[in-house]
Design an enzyme around this catalytic site. Structure first.
Site, PDB file in Angstrom:
ATOM      1  N   ARG A 283       0.845  -1.188   0.000  1.00  0.00           N
ATOM      2  CA  ARG A 283       0.000   0.000   0.000  1.00  0.00           C
ATOM      3  C   ARG A 283       0.889   1.250   0.000  1.00  0.00           C
ATOM      4  O   ARG A 283       2.048   1.209   0.408  1.00  0.00           O
ATOM      5  CB  ARG A 283      -0.912   0.018   1.228  1.00  0.00           C
ATOM      6  CG  ARG A 283      -1.805  -1.208   1.369  1.00  0.00           C
ATOM      7  CD  ARG A 283      -2.517  -1.198   2.708  1.00  0.00           C
ATOM      8  NE  ARG A 283      -3.471  -2.292   2.855  1.00  0.00           N
ATOM      9  CZ  ARG A 283      -3.187  -3.493   3.357  1.00  0.00           C
ATOM     10  NH1 ARG A 283      -1.934  -3.748   3.764  1.00  0.00           N
ATOM     11  NH2 ARG A 283      -4.105  -4.435   3.463  1.00  0.00           N
TER      12      ARG A 283
ATOM     13  N   HIS B 167      -3.361   2.391  -5.931  1.00  0.00           N
ATOM     14  CA  HIS B 167      -3.813   1.173  -5.258  1.00  0.00           C
ATOM     15  C   HIS B 167      -4.168   0.084  -6.261  1.00  0.00           C
ATOM     16  O   HIS B 167      -4.133  -1.104  -5.932  1.00  0.00           O
ATOM     17  CB  HIS B 167      -5.022   1.479  -4.371  1.00  0.00           C
ATOM     18  CG  HIS B 167      -5.283   0.431  -3.331  1.00  0.00           C
ATOM     19  ND1 HIS B 167      -4.493   0.280  -2.210  1.00  0.00           N
ATOM     20  CD2 HIS B 167      -6.228  -0.535  -3.252  1.00  0.00           C
ATOM     21  CE1 HIS B 167      -4.953  -0.718  -1.476  1.00  0.00           C
ATOM     22  NE2 HIS B 167      -6.004  -1.235  -2.084  1.00  0.00           N
TER      23      HIS B 167
ATOM     24  N   ARG C 240      -1.572  -2.515  -6.764  1.00  0.00           N
ATOM     25  CA  ARG C 240      -1.644  -3.610  -5.790  1.00  0.00           C
ATOM     26  C   ARG C 240      -2.602  -4.689  -6.293  1.00  0.00           C
ATOM     27  O   ARG C 240      -2.320  -5.879  -6.188  1.00  0.00           O
ATOM     28  CB  ARG C 240      -2.093  -3.036  -4.457  1.00  0.00           C
ATOM     29  CG  ARG C 240      -2.325  -4.029  -3.334  1.00  0.00           C
ATOM     30  CD  ARG C 240      -2.582  -3.239  -2.049  1.00  0.00           C
ATOM     31  NE  ARG C 240      -3.376  -3.969  -1.082  1.00  0.00           N
ATOM     32  CZ  ARG C 240      -2.882  -4.822  -0.184  1.00  0.00           C
ATOM     33  NH1 ARG C 240      -1.590  -5.067  -0.164  1.00  0.00           N
ATOM     34  NH2 ARG C 240      -3.675  -5.428   0.676  1.00  0.00           N
TER      35      ARG C 240
ATOM     36  N   HIS D 132      -3.994  -9.508   4.278  1.00  0.00           N
ATOM     37  CA  HIS D 132      -5.430  -9.518   4.547  1.00  0.00           C
ATOM     38  C   HIS D 132      -5.740 -10.435   5.724  1.00  0.00           C
ATOM     39  O   HIS D 132      -5.131 -11.494   5.880  1.00  0.00           O
ATOM     40  CB  HIS D 132      -6.198 -10.012   3.317  1.00  0.00           C
ATOM     41  CG  HIS D 132      -6.308  -8.974   2.241  1.00  0.00           C
ATOM     42  ND1 HIS D 132      -6.525  -9.305   0.925  1.00  0.00           N
ATOM     43  CD2 HIS D 132      -6.211  -7.627   2.283  1.00  0.00           C
ATOM     44  CE1 HIS D 132      -6.571  -8.196   0.194  1.00  0.00           C
ATOM     45  NE2 HIS D 132      -6.375  -7.172   0.995  1.00  0.00           N
TER      46      HIS D 132
ATOM     47  N   TYR E 237      -9.399 -12.191  -6.095  1.00  0.00           N
ATOM     48  CA  TYR E 237      -8.286 -12.251  -7.041  1.00  0.00           C
ATOM     49  C   TYR E 237      -8.191 -13.622  -7.693  1.00  0.00           C
ATOM     50  O   TYR E 237      -7.858 -13.725  -8.874  1.00  0.00           O
ATOM     51  CB  TYR E 237      -6.978 -11.897  -6.329  1.00  0.00           C
ATOM     52  CG  TYR E 237      -6.956 -10.485  -5.828  1.00  0.00           C
ATOM     53  CD1 TYR E 237      -7.120  -9.419  -6.701  1.00  0.00           C
ATOM     54  CD2 TYR E 237      -6.794 -10.200  -4.477  1.00  0.00           C
ATOM     55  CE1 TYR E 237      -7.122  -8.115  -6.242  1.00  0.00           C
ATOM     56  CE2 TYR E 237      -6.791  -8.901  -4.012  1.00  0.00           C
ATOM     57  CZ  TYR E 237      -6.955  -7.862  -4.899  1.00  0.00           C
ATOM     58  OH  TYR E 237      -6.965  -6.567  -4.441  1.00  0.00           O
TER      59      TYR E 237
END
Length: 382
Positions: free
Chosen positions: A216, A326, A329, A352, A361
């Protein structure tokens, strides 16, 4: 447990070693001291005081815990309770991250306090919440969902933990969840290369960390030289820095899962070694120090305006004006999923704490409908 007999009241020693005192009131009811006592003499003194109140006709039944809670609910405004909730709120034993607090304060100030701020907790009912929600942020579905979710969470605590209200009046099904209105289109390798080529040399590594290590922005700008081991190809993510109304705040990552070791893809190591020429040879030196000498509190970080001034121009050169930092990412996470990474592996790499995002994803990586259909035809032909 041992019990002691007395002319008035009763004292018993608990297994904890503390003493509990109780007595029978003039109304025939039995009443306990509101707390236990470390010394037996303190328990006796409390009983003597109660006996004097009765003898002087000054005694009245003490309020029950339920009555005390009801009185508190009758007197406490939503603003008072929300401010206390925000101050002491924890997630898995950790206080809220500074950025989360800033965001919640803005949501409360802009969208919740105007309607509920001065209302007593007891007066907030389902009809009031429904009417408020009907006019809430009609053109901003994500903010609408976040705002409703925050109100619901605060009132849930008031109901379930503090028992200040009989029920949570936030009962609109699905109101706290918003469908993603922007479908993120991940960057291609050529687009990433163009963006890197257009960035200043001292900021190119930000693109590498954001894409290939899925860091991030807040994690990138707090990276120190000691956090990146080029030889072992690992970046140690431990802290982040966020800016709020009160200035910069640096601390541990937002969640425990955010503290992680991310393996660096070998192909970007040469570029990272080059970047070391731009920073001081000190373990505490930031990889991306501020571009100016303007202090931000007692510490200094790379200003977002400085970075984005270059990044916006670079992404336009790549013909990707929609690509937020972002989104890099997201790009890296999707590429990791394409390699066959499991949900647990994606969660560890991204930092996460829940599997939902990692599953997203994987689904994106598995969304190869045309290739699957073509492969099925080949099987049929064979």
């Amino acid at each position: 447990m041992a019990a002691g007999k007395r002319d008035f009241g009763n004292i018993r020693k608990l297994s904890s070693g503390r003493y509990q005192a109780r007595y029978t009131g003039p109304d025939g009811g039995e009443y306990k001291a509101p707390s236990t006592f470390r010394l037996k003499g303190d328990a006796e003194a409390w009983l003597v005081d109660r006996r004097r109140e009765i003898d002087r006709e000054l005694w009245s039944p003490p309020a029950s815990s339920a009555q005390i809670r009801q009185t508190k609910a009758n007197q406490t405004t939503f603003r008072e309770y929300a401010e206390s909730w925000l101050k002491f709120r924890t997630v898995k034993g950790r206080p809220l991250a500074a950025k989360t607090v800033f965001d919640y304060e803005d949501i409360l100030r802009l969208h919740i306090y105007p309607t509920f701020g001065e209302q007593k907790l007891r007066d907030i009912d389902m009809d009031t919440v429904d009417r408020w929600y009907a006019d809430l942020c009609p053109d901003a579905p994500t903010m609408r969902a976040r705002t409703y979710s925050l109100l619901k969470t605060i009132l849930k605590t008031a109901h379930e933990r503090d028992r200040l209200i009989a029920e949570n009046p936030c009962l609109i099904a699905g109101a706290g969840a918003a469908q993603r209105t922007k479908k993120i289109r991940v960057a291609t390798i050529p687009e990433i290369e163009i963006i890197m080529g257009e960035m200043p040399a001292e900021l190119m590594a930000m693109i590498l960390f954001g894409t290939w290590c899925t860091l991030r922005y807040s994690e990138c700008i707090e990276l120190r030289r000691k956090d990146v081991d080029i030889d072992d190809a690992v970046v140690y993510v431990r802290r982040h820095a966020v800016r709020g109304r009160g200035g910069w705040n640096c601390g541990l990552t937002k969640t425990d899962a955010g503290i992680r070791d991310v393996e660096i893809p070998p192909h970007i190591l040469p570029a990272l070694r080059v970047h070391l020429d731009f920073i001081e040879d000190d373990p505490e030196t930031r990889w991306f120090p501020p571009a100016t000498d303007d202090p931000c509190g007692t510490e200094r970080w790379l200003q977002p305006s400085t970075f984005y001034r270059h990044y916006y121009r670079a992404r336009n050169k790549a013909e990707r004006p929609d690509l937020a930092f972002h989104d890099l990412r997201h790009t890296g996470a999707t590429m990791a999923a394409h390699t066959g990474a499991t949900i647990a592996e994606l969660m560890a790499r991204l930092g996460h704490s829940t599997p939902q995002a990692a599953m997203h994803y994987q689904h994106v990586a598995q969304g190869r409908g045309r290739q699957i259909a073509d492969a099925m035809s080949k099987l049929a032909g064979a």
